[in-house]
Design an enzyme around this catalytic site. Structure first.
Site, PDB file in Angstrom:
ATOM      1  N   PRO A  27       0.826  -1.208   0.000  1.00  0.00           N
ATOM      2  CA  PRO A  27       0.000   0.000   0.000  1.00  0.00           C
ATOM      3  C   PRO A  27       0.855   1.251   0.000  1.00  0.00           C
ATOM      4  CG  PRO A  27      -0.053  -1.085   2.151  1.00  0.00           C
ATOM      5  CD  PRO A  27       0.670  -2.009   1.221  1.00  0.00           C
ATOM      6  N   THR A  29       0.436   5.439  -0.232  1.00  0.00           N
ATOM      7  CA  THR A  29      -0.337   6.672  -0.302  1.00  0.00           C
ATOM      8  C   THR A  29       0.252   7.584  -1.378  1.00  0.00           C
ATOM      9  OG1 THR A  29      -1.072   6.556   1.982  1.00  0.00           O
ATOM     10  CG2 THR A  29      -0.991   8.744   0.987  1.00  0.00           C
ATOM     11  N   GLN A 103      -7.030  -1.470   1.017  1.00  0.00           N
ATOM     12  CA  GLN A 103      -6.590  -1.330   2.405  1.00  0.00           C
ATOM     13  C   GLN A 103      -7.510  -0.355   3.129  1.00  0.00           C
ATOM     14  OE1 GLN A 103      -3.186   0.908   4.004  1.00  0.00           O
ATOM     15  NE2 GLN A 103      -2.295  -1.062   4.576  1.00  0.00           N
ATOM     16  N   HIS A 179      -5.866  -2.166   7.966  1.00  0.00           N
ATOM     17  CA  HIS A 179      -4.640  -1.471   8.352  1.00  0.00           C
ATOM     18  C   HIS A 179      -4.608  -1.371   9.876  1.00  0.00           C
ATOM     19  CE1 HIS A 179      -1.185   0.936   8.257  1.00  0.00           C
ATOM     20  NE2 HIS A 179      -1.524   1.868   7.389  1.00  0.00           N
ATOM     21  N   ALA A 181      -1.565  -1.123  11.501  1.00  0.00           N
ATOM     22  CA  ALA A 181      -0.134  -0.860  11.662  1.00  0.00           C
ATOM     23  C   ALA A 181       0.130   0.633  11.764  1.00  0.00           C
ATOM     24  CB  ALA A 181       0.629  -1.441  10.467  1.00  0.00           C
ATOM     25  N   ASN A 182       1.410   0.959  12.043  1.00  0.00           N
ATOM     26  CA  ASN A 182       1.951   2.321  11.883  1.00  0.00           C
ATOM     27  C   ASN A 182       1.230   3.408  12.659  1.00  0.00           C
ATOM     28  OD1 ASN A 182       3.841   1.139  10.267  1.00  0.00           O
ATOM     29  ND2 ASN A 182       2.946   1.818   8.333  1.00  0.00           N
ATOM     30  N   TYR A 184      -1.977   3.937  13.501  1.00  0.00           N
ATOM     31  CA  TYR A 184      -3.326   4.388  13.187  1.00  0.00           C
ATOM     32  C   TYR A 184      -4.331   3.742  14.150  1.00  0.00           C
ATOM     33  CZ  TYR A 184      -0.958   6.440   9.221  1.00  0.00           C
ATOM     34  OH  TYR A 184      -0.098   7.176   8.450  1.00  0.00           O
ATOM     35  N   ASN A 239       4.491   7.479  13.845  1.00  0.00           N
ATOM     36  CA  ASN A 239       3.349   8.176  14.449  1.00  0.00           C
ATOM     37  C   ASN A 239       3.320   8.039  15.971  1.00  0.00           C
ATOM     38  OD1 ASN A 239       2.220   9.309  12.067  1.00  0.00           O
ATOM     39  ND2 ASN A 239       1.373   7.312  11.523  1.00  0.00           N
ATOM     40  N   ARG A 321       8.204   1.371  -2.518  1.00  0.00           N
ATOM     41  CA  ARG A 321       8.649   2.461  -3.382  1.00  0.00           C
ATOM     42  C   ARG A 321       9.183   1.988  -4.723  1.00  0.00           C
ATOM     43  NH1 ARG A 321      11.454   6.576   1.062  1.00  0.00           N
ATOM     44  NH2 ARG A 321       9.528   6.900   2.261  1.00  0.00           N
TER      45      ARG A 321
END
Length: 366
Positions: A27, A29, A103, A179, A181-182, A184, A239, A321
């Site tokens: 995924p 953004t 996602q 999602h 993870a990270n 959120y 985050n 990427r």
């Protein structure tokens, strides 16, 4: 090509979905949704179709509700215009033989009043302010202290995920990824650094798992479980997320997920896009604990991915990427061809530059 190197490029059965290879587009953004409607359009359909040779594409993070938004120009999947945008993507991708999971995303406290309905506060498990800044249409701004969600609001969060899964099905997408993870919302409920609740959704690990498991249950009632994945990032500090015992937390989560028969567990090994420093997390133990398909992610190269799959340490490998800059990444990896370098300045927002114009290999089809 040696037999070991060939393992990434062999077909793979993911539940009822046959993948042509084990290479997944992670995924990513991109901030190209319509500024008024948060819907994707023809450019996004072209972008995803260009990358159809991936074994599976996981869509850019997609907010399940207006409250779930935390960045400019990210797509949603709750309005008719947004569902139609995803239908365009699905049709274009399927015409090229591709497969895509949406996602589903709620950013929780990683937002700002400028994104929230009526300018309200972002929400989270507890009123714990994240350190740092977020990016808005007007530029970087400090995070604010979120509002703790009330017990009576949590069924609505679960319902928003359920409806988003239904909307993904209506749009013709092949499945969904949750999602978690990270840093959120679901991750915020899981971690004791952000979850300070004293009710049934906080305190013990069992309680902190509750919202995520309720969401998993809800979405697998409307989408076949083998078309539902979940993403976690046990070592990530993105985050301002933290937990006092991630091995116990995520080991318990995986044990609780096993009975659902999900399509896969998508694991960020290290800090997303930054480091493969595992931060004391026992990833091999998590791999052993999950009784289904393990998708590895984070700074993988062709050689590292081949080694992981050949050794049985991963079933699928997600590349991020590299897929931005190389629409024909699968072919380039198979041939050992040079990769285009991604242009960071065009990652988020803007038009076709750095989105649709990365060249494929000359004279070759992906």
């Amino acid at each position: 090509m040696t037999e070991a190197a060939d393992v990434l490029f062999q077909p793979f059965q993911l539940g009822s979905l046959k993948l042509p290879n084990r290479i997944v587009m992670a995924p990513l953004t991109r901030g190209r949704a319509d500024h008024a409607t948060d819907a994707l359009g023809a450019a996004a359909a072209t972008y995803y179709a260009q990358r159809a040779s991936a074994g599976l594409i996981i869509s850019e993070a997609t907010q399940i509700s207006p409250q779930g938004k935390g960045y400019p120009w990210t797509p949603g999947i709750y309005s008719e215009a947004q569902i139609e945008g995803w239908r365009l993507v699905a049709e274009a991708l399927h015409a090229k033989g591709g497969r895509i999971f949406a996602q589903l995303w709620h950013v929780g406290r990683i937002s700002h009043p400028s994104f929230q309905p009526d300018g309200g506060l972002p929400v989270g498990p507890s009123a714990v302010k994240p350190a740092g800044q977020t990016f808005t249409a007007a530029g970087p701004v400090d995070f604010v202290t979120p509002r703790a969600l009330g017990l009576d609001e949590l069924p609505g969060i679960v319902e928003a995920y359920r409806q988003a899964a239904l909307n993904a099905k209506r749009a013709g997408l092949d499945g969904i990824e949750l999602h978690a993870a990270n840093g959120y919302l679901l991750d915020q409920f899981l971690r004791d650094g952000t979850n300070k609740r004293t009710d049934a959704y906080g305190g013990s690990i069992e309680n902190r798992l509750r919202l995520t498991l309720e969401v998993v249950k809800a979405v697998t009632e409307v989408m076949p479980p083998d078309r539902v994945g979940i993403r976690i990032a046990p070592a990530s500090t993105v985050n301002d997320i933290s937990d006092s015992d991630p091995n116990a937390l995520f080991g318990s989560l995986i044990e609780a997920l096993n009975p659902f028969g999900l399509a896969y567990l998508h694991v960020v090994e290290g800090v997303t896009g930054v480091s493969r420093d595992l931060g004391g997390v026992d990833f091999p133990a998590l791999r052993r604990g999950f009784k289904g398909i393990y998708m590895a992610n984070n700074l993988y190269t062709r050689d590292l991915a081949t080694e992981a799959v050949a050794a049985g340490n991963a079933d699928l490998v997600a590349f991020g990427r590299a897929f931005i800059a190389n629409p024909d990444l699968v072919l380039r990896l198979r041939l050992g061809a040079p990769l285009n370098a991604p242009m960071a300045k065009t990652f988020y927002g803007g038009g076709p530059e750095g989105y649709l114009d990365y060249p494929a290999l000359a004279g070759a089809e992906s």
